[in-house]
Motif scaffolding. Structure first.
Motif, mmCIF file in Angstrom:
data_model
loop_
_atom_site.group_PDB
_atom_site.id
_atom_site.type_symbol
_atom_site.label_atom_id
_atom_site.label_comp_id
_atom_site.label_asym_id
_atom_site.label_seq_id
_atom_site.Cartn_x
_atom_site.Cartn_y
_atom_site.Cartn_z
ATOM 1 N N LEU A 140 3.453 38.814 16.786
ATOM 2 C CA LEU A 140 3.508 39.887 16.242
ATOM 3 C C LEU A 140 2.215 40.882 17.437
ATOM 4 O O LEU A 140 2.464 41.910 17.197
ATOM 5 C CB LEU A 140 3.915 40.762 14.921
ATOM 6 C CG LEU A 140 5.494 39.909 15.158
ATOM 7 C CD1 LEU A 140 5.170 40.370 12.916
ATOM 8 C CD2 LEU A 140 6.422 40.676 15.388
ATOM 9 N N ARG A 141 1.208 40.201 17.682
ATOM 10 C CA ARG A 141 0.206 41.000 18.822
ATOM 11 C C ARG A 141 1.093 42.058 19.442
ATOM 12 O O ARG A 141 1.649 40.607 20.795
ATOM 13 C CB ARG A 141 -0.627 40.481 18.917
ATOM 14 C CG ARG A 141 -1.755 39.664 17.404
ATOM 15 C CD ARG A 141 -3.110 38.929 17.874
ATOM 16 N NE ARG A 141 -3.208 38.749 19.414
ATOM 17 C CZ ARG A 141 -3.161 37.405 18.974
ATOM 18 N NH1 ARG A 141 -3.717 36.141 18.175
ATOM 19 N NH2 ARG A 141 -2.710 36.252 20.995
ATOM 20 N N PRO A 142 0.067 43.275 20.239
ATOM 21 C CA PRO A 142 1.177 43.331 20.656
ATOM 22 C C PRO A 142 1.385 42.770 22.309
ATOM 23 O O PRO A 142 2.608 42.767 22.849
ATOM 24 C CB PRO A 142 0.523 44.774 21.841
ATOM 25 C CG PRO A 142 -0.321 44.701 20.349
ATOM 26 C CD PRO A 142 -0.388 43.289 19.020
ATOM 27 N N SER A 143 0.556 41.967 22.560
ATOM 28 C CA SER A 143 0.481 41.085 23.936
ATOM 29 C C SER A 143 1.576 40.405 24.075
ATOM 30 O O SER A 143 2.817 39.812 24.891
ATOM 31 C CB SER A 143 -0.362 40.456 24.628
ATOM 32 O OG SER A 143 -1.157 39.388 23.365
ATOM 33 N N ARG A 144 1.437 39.517 22.356
ATOM 34 C CA ARG A 144 2.914 38.359 22.787
ATOM 35 C C ARG A 144 4.379 39.658 22.015
ATOM 36 O O ARG A 144 5.110 38.369 22.646
ATOM 37 C CB ARG A 144 2.668 37.634 21.418
ATOM 38 C CG ARG A 144 1.650 36.969 22.023
ATOM 39 C CD ARG A 144 1.458 36.043 20.508
ATOM 40 N NE ARG A 144 1.279 35.080 20.867
ATOM 41 C CZ ARG A 144 2.266 33.281 19.656
ATOM 42 N NH1 ARG A 144 0.476 33.684 18.758
ATOM 43 N NH2 ARG A 144 2.489 32.492 19.798
ATOM 44 N N ALA A 145 4.333 40.180 22.175
ATOM 45 C CA ALA A 145 5.406 41.231 21.293
ATOM 46 C C ALA A 145 6.029 41.452 23.028
ATOM 47 O O ALA A 145 7.553 41.331 22.589
ATOM 48 C CB ALA A 145 5.396 41.897 20.595
ATOM 49 N N ILE A 146 4.829 42.265 23.325
ATOM 50 C CA ILE A 146 5.682 42.324 24.980
ATOM 51 C C ILE A 146 6.468 41.275 25.470
ATOM 52 O O ILE A 146 7.125 41.750 26.595
ATOM 53 C CB ILE A 146 4.614 43.580 25.604
ATOM 54 C CG1 ILE A 146 3.938 44.065 24.732
ATOM 55 C CG2 ILE A 146 4.594 43.508 27.025
ATOM 56 C CD1 ILE A 146 2.877 45.330 25.539
ATOM 57 N N GLY A 147 5.907 40.817 25.667
ATOM 58 C CA GLY A 147 5.739 38.635 26.340
ATOM 59 C C GLY A 147 7.286 38.814 25.833
ATOM 60 O O GLY A 147 8.356 38.540 26.829
ATOM 61 N N LEU A 148 7.530 39.171 24.476
ATOM 62 C CA LEU A 148 9.023 38.391 23.782
ATOM 63 C C LEU A 148 10.197 39.990 24.760
ATOM 64 O O LEU A 148 10.745 39.387 25.111
ATOM 65 C CB LEU A 148 9.605 38.413 22.198
ATOM 66 C CG LEU A 148 9.186 37.357 21.950
ATOM 67 C CD1 LEU A 148 8.462 37.471 19.958
ATOM 68 C CD2 LEU A 148 9.379 35.968 22.294
ATOM 69 N N LEU A 167 6.553 35.196 33.092
ATOM 70 C CA LEU A 167 5.647 36.148 32.225
ATOM 71 C C LEU A 167 6.391 36.544 31.184
ATOM 72 O O LEU A 167 4.943 36.301 30.268
ATOM 73 C CB LEU A 167 5.223 37.248 33.244
ATOM 74 C CG LEU A 167 5.008 38.772 32.815
ATOM 75 C CD1 LEU A 167 3.296 38.073 32.828
ATOM 76 C CD2 LEU A 167 4.527 39.941 33.698
ATOM 77 N N GLY A 168 7.093 36.616 30.516
ATOM 78 C CA GLY A 168 7.317 37.353 29.307
ATOM 79 C C GLY A 168 6.789 35.673 28.373
ATOM 80 O O GLY A 168 6.695 35.440 27.370
ATOM 81 N N CYS A 169 7.128 34.300 28.893
ATOM 82 C CA CYS A 169 7.363 33.421 28.093
ATOM 83 C C CYS A 169 5.830 32.617 28.382
ATOM 84 O O CYS A 169 5.196 32.964 26.679
ATOM 85 C CB CYS A 169 7.836 31.946 28.913
ATOM 86 S SG CYS A 169 10.068 31.939 28.406
ATOM 87 N N TRP A 170 5.062 32.971 30.048
ATOM 88 C CA TRP A 170 3.403 32.928 29.288
ATOM 89 C C TRP A 170 3.142 33.813 28.069
ATOM 90 O O TRP A 170 2.205 33.667 27.398
ATOM 91 C CB TRP A 170 2.597 33.343 30.367
ATOM 92 C CG TRP A 170 1.120 33.022 30.504
ATOM 93 C CD1 TRP A 170 0.430 31.666 30.325
ATOM 94 C CD2 TRP A 170 0.178 33.666 31.067
ATOM 95 N NE1 TRP A 170 -0.531 32.350 30.231
ATOM 96 C CE2 TRP A 170 -1.111 33.499 31.192
ATOM 97 C CE3 TRP A 170 0.447 35.417 31.359
ATOM 98 C CZ2 TRP A 170 -1.846 34.788 31.137
ATOM 99 C CZ3 TRP A 170 -0.468 36.277 32.152
ATOM 100 C CH2 TRP A 170 -1.646 35.393 31.270
ATOM 101 N N LEU A 171 3.457 35.539 28.290
ATOM 102 C CA LEU A 171 2.268 36.149 26.941
ATOM 103 C C LEU A 171 2.960 35.754 25.305
ATOM 104 O O LEU A 171 2.378 35.566 24.815
ATOM 105 C CB LEU A 171 3.761 37.672 27.538
ATOM 106 C CG LEU A 171 2.345 38.381 29.127
ATOM 107 C CD1 LEU A 171 3.396 39.314 29.032
ATOM 108 C CD2 LEU A 171 1.112 38.657 28.640
ATOM 109 N N ALA A 172 4.565 35.241 25.633
ATOM 110 C CA ALA A 172 4.375 35.213 23.888
ATOM 111 C C ALA A 172 3.502 33.972 23.786
ATOM 112 O O ALA A 172 3.903 33.968 22.318
ATOM 113 C CB ALA A 172 6.678 35.141 24.491
ATOM 114 N N ALA A 173 3.802 32.962 24.127
ATOM 115 C CA ALA A 173 3.349 31.389 24.108
ATOM 116 C C ALA A 173 2.082 31.491 24.013
ATOM 117 O O ALA A 173 1.556 30.916 23.184
ATOM 118 C CB ALA A 173 3.325 30.704 25.544
ATOM 119 N N THR A 174 1.108 32.791 24.547
ATOM 120 C CA THR A 174 -0.120 32.524 24.549
ATOM 121 C C THR A 174 -0.929 33.941 24.614
ATOM 122 O O THR A 174 -1.715 33.846 24.007
ATOM 123 C CB THR A 174 -0.765 31.737 26.201
ATOM 124 O OG1 THR A 174 -1.201 33.011 27.194
ATOM 125 C CG2 THR A 174 -0.274 30.827 26.544
ATOM 126 N N GLY A 175 0.230 34.463 24.570
ATOM 127 C CA GLY A 175 -0.613 36.367 24.699
ATOM 128 C C GLY A 175 -1.715 36.786 25.963
ATOM 129 O O GLY A 175 -2.808 37.786 25.240
#
Length: 310
Positions: free
Chosen positions: A125-133, A284-292
């Motif tokens: 739920l951190r911002p970067s990972r939530a944005i990725g989702l 991009l979304g997958c990368w952010l969601a998986a790694t932050g």
């Protein structure tokens, strides 16, 4: 990126490139195979041939006995990772382009992140990972309903739903391995699961195969079994040994590129505006969601990372 490159030897980069290509190819072969084989026949052929080819490696390493002791969980893993997804992939590719199929299956990290949240992992739920989702699922929406319409008609929308369910299955399967099969050699789990799925689908294949297979479809099915199943798992285990289970999944971000390129170059599939816009958003979304948004990875529990095999 330097943190990753520092861990990659020339051999590791070679294995990484091989996996990027090998697991970007299944969608092309599935598309060609279902042209004259029923989806059940493709599953039976792929899994039985793959199991037979991997069996000597499993016997030599003594991996089968530990896996047999947990046969119930191995069968559940096979159902979630292979039995359901392989059939749905074949059925969906009777309608959808192979490149689009590969891209939609690449949403696995998005669903894995959602499953982690449901399991109590609040770091997702951190911002970067939530944005990725949000970005990733927005990319999927643009592909399905955006400019140029990458898919059309109720049948195609059903196939999209099937592929997203495949991605959910691929996201769930590693949790089974991590929590119930962590002490079982991966090769033993894979061989027993492949054999069980193949035996289950063999009678269904015989009942549903109504036309004489073409040479092209047969060649594609053999390639799918040999290259994208048996050889793929051997190379995959070598890659895990070389760079660890945390960094091995990095090649999954390259797979959709390979799938789309092969579809365009070999099958003449169209690249729609919706696909052009949505594709980078999904990756991009997958990368952010998986790694932050970082290239540092924590080692996941278990020895089989969240990989979509296709």
């Amino acid at each position: 990126m330097a943190a990753v490159a520092a861990r990659f030897t020339p051999r590791a980069w070679l294995l990484f490139g091989a996996m990027s290509l090998i697991w970007g190819m299944p969608y092309l072969f599935i598309k060609q195979a279902v042209d004259s084989y029923s989806p059940a026949s493709v599953v039976a052929g792929r899994t039985l041939i793959g199991a037979l080819l991997l069996l000597p490696f499993a016997l030599r390493s003594g991996a089968l006995r530990p896996a047999w002791r947990k046969i119930g969980w191995v069968l559940l893993f096979g159902a979630v990772e292979m039995a359901g997804p392989f059939l749905l992939l074949g059925h969906a590719e009777q309608t959808l382009p192979s490149g689009l199929t590969g891209l939609l299956v690449a949403t696995v990290p998005l669903f894995a992140a959602l499953i982690a949240v449901l399991g109590g992992d609040r770091s997702v739920l951190r911002p970067s990972r939530a944005i990725g989702l949000a970005v990733g699922f927005g990319g999927v929406a643009l592909i399905v309903a955006g400019p140029g319409l990458a898919v059309g008609g109720p049948g195609a929308l059903l196939s999209v739903g099937e592929l997203l369910f495949v991605a959910i299955c691929y996201a769930v399967a590693p949790f089974i391995v991590a929590r119930k099969l962590a002490d079982v050699p991966s090769l033993g789990t894979v061989v027993l699961a492949l054999a069980a799925v193949g035996i289950f689908y063999l009678p269904i294949a015989l009942l549903t195969q109504h036309e004489v297979p073409t040479l092209t479809s047969t060649t594609a099915l053999i390639a799918l079994a040999v290259v994208c199943t048996a050889v793929a798992f051997v190379v995959f285990f070598a890659l895990i040994d070389a760079v660890g289970p945390a960094r091995a999944p990095l090649f999954t971000y390259v797979n959709p590129v390979i799938a789309i390129l092969l579809g365009v170059l070999i099958l003449g599939e169209e690249i729609t505006p919706g696909l052009l816009i949505g594709f980078p958003l999904v990756i991009l979304g997958c990368w952010l969601a998986a790694t932050g948004g970082t290239f540092r990875f924590r080692k996941p529990p278990g020895d089989l990372p969240p990989i979509a095999t296709g």
